[in-house]
Scaffold this active site. Structure first.
Site, PDB file in Angstrom:
ATOM      1  N   HIS A   1      24.830  -1.971  -0.872  1.00 31.35           N
ATOM      2  CA  HIS A   1      26.050  -1.724  -0.801  1.00 31.35           C
ATOM      3  C   HIS A   1      26.485  -0.820   0.106  1.00 31.35           C
ATOM      4  O   HIS A   1      26.334   0.363  -0.107  1.00 31.35           O
ATOM      5  CB  HIS A   1      26.216  -1.222  -2.317  1.00 31.35           C
ATOM      6  CG  HIS A   1      26.039  -2.130  -3.461  1.00 31.35           C
ATOM      7  ND1 HIS A   1      27.256  -2.699  -4.150  1.00 31.35           N
ATOM      8  CD2 HIS A   1      25.092  -2.484  -4.313  1.00 31.35           C
ATOM      9  CE1 HIS A   1      26.892  -3.679  -5.036  1.00 31.35           C
ATOM     10  NE2 HIS A   1      25.617  -3.371  -5.202  1.00 31.35           N
TER      11      HIS A   1
ATOM     12  N   GLU B   1      29.388  -0.043   1.058  1.00 29.44           N
ATOM     13  CA  GLU B   1      30.756   0.335   0.590  1.00 29.44           C
ATOM     14  C   GLU B   1      30.335   1.467  -0.420  1.00 29.44           C
ATOM     15  O   GLU B   1      31.308   2.396  -0.632  1.00 29.44           O
ATOM     16  CB  GLU B   1      31.354  -0.510  -0.093  1.00 29.44           C
ATOM     17  CG  GLU B   1      30.950  -1.092  -1.469  1.00 29.44           C
ATOM     18  CD  GLU B   1      29.802  -1.979  -1.739  1.00 29.44           C
ATOM     19  OE1 GLU B   1      29.542  -2.300  -2.838  1.00 29.44           O
ATOM     20  OE2 GLU B   1      29.100  -2.173  -0.803  1.00 29.44           O
TER      21      GLU B   1
ATOM     22  N   CYS C   1      25.147  -7.690  -2.030  1.00 29.23           N
ATOM     23  CA  CYS C   1      24.369  -7.728  -3.341  1.00 29.23           C
ATOM     24  C   CYS C   1      24.824  -8.978  -4.163  1.00 29.23           C
ATOM     25  O   CYS C   1      24.354 -10.143  -3.689  1.00 29.23           O
ATOM     26  CB  CYS C   1      24.701  -6.417  -4.136  1.00 29.23           C
ATOM     27  SG  CYS C   1      23.678  -6.255  -5.542  1.00 29.23           S
TER      28      CYS C   1
END
Length: 251
Positions: A222, A224, A95
């Site tokens: 993302h 994560e 990002c």
């Protein structure tokens, strides 16, 4: 007695979701102890040049791209980061990290700096504002084995709007609000488009959301934040970090 190979993987910790990345990398190693038994992994937050020098690989997390670049400049980390992208060490930007790694940026902000590691043009907030953020299950099995329906999270996400095979397009007018990296590095590896979104919402053309150029990976989303799904992080360790370390230790 066999000694393990030490690997230090750093996550830039100036702003954004750096702790989440570290947590996911730790989960990968903890859940596959036999697979990584030949390695000793250390995951660190990177806030200084000394910490950056220790890293065999670097992740630049999502967050606010302008803030990350301004903090890097204020803390004298911008030039070391520009130098780091010139190395053969693997780098992954998610990002805002993708924005920071790009060669040129559309819809940037005054004072925003770019590391210039990926020969791409990126457009900020390509899907709209915070309310336009979304999650979508995507099929990454073309480059990650058996990775179907991965829960990708897009938060004010950028997209790659141009592949700069021939270098920056500095002929564009100032009205286009294009920002260029001041790094003189030229990544000579071919640019690989790993994934594109097609016919998303009201957009009727492809949106490039994942690319690889040699030792550098960039994703709009993302990984994560994909709840308890760290397949993408495992692939990065296997495909980038471990392969790079094995190559550097080959005699």
């Amino acid at each position: 007695m066999t000694t393990s190979t030490e690997i230090t993987l750093g996550v830039l910790a100036l702003q954004g979701a750096f702790r989440e990345h570290i947590e996911y990398f730790q989960k990968v190693i903890e859940s596959h102890p036999q697979e990584y038994s030949k390695f000793t992994f250390t995951f660190i937050e990177v806030k200084t040049e000394d910490q950056l020098r220790r890293c065999d690989s670097l992740v630049i997390p999502g967050g606010e791209s302008t803030s990350i670049s301004l903090i890097a400049e204020r803390t004298n980390l911008l030039q070391p980061l520009m130098d780091y992208v010139k190395s053969e060490n693997p780098i992954w930007g998610t990002c805002a990290g993708l924005i920071f790694l790009s060669k040129q940026l559309k819809n940037g902000r005054v004072g925003q700096k770019l590391l210039g590691g990926l020969n791409v043009e990126v457009t900020r907030n390509a899907f709209g504002r915070q309310l336009d953020s979304f999650e979508s299950p995507l099929d990454f099995s073309s480059f990650i084995p058996d990775c179907h329906a991965f829960p990708t999270v897009f938060i004010r996400a950028p997209v790659i709007t141009e592949l700069l095979h021939d270098g920056p397009t500095e002929s564009k007018s100032e009205s286009d609000s294009i920002f260029y990296s001041q790094n003189n590095y030229n990544n000579k590896a071919p640019i690989e488009v790993l994934h594109s979104l097609k016919n998303h919402g009201k957009i009727d053309h492809e949106l490039i959301v994942a690319v690889r150029q040699g030792h550098i990976l960039g994703t709009s989303f993302h990984p994560e934040l994909a709840t308890d799904d760290y397949r993408f992080h495992k692939w990065y360790i296997d495909e980038f970090v471990v392969k790079s370390k094995n190559k550097s230790t080959d005699i």
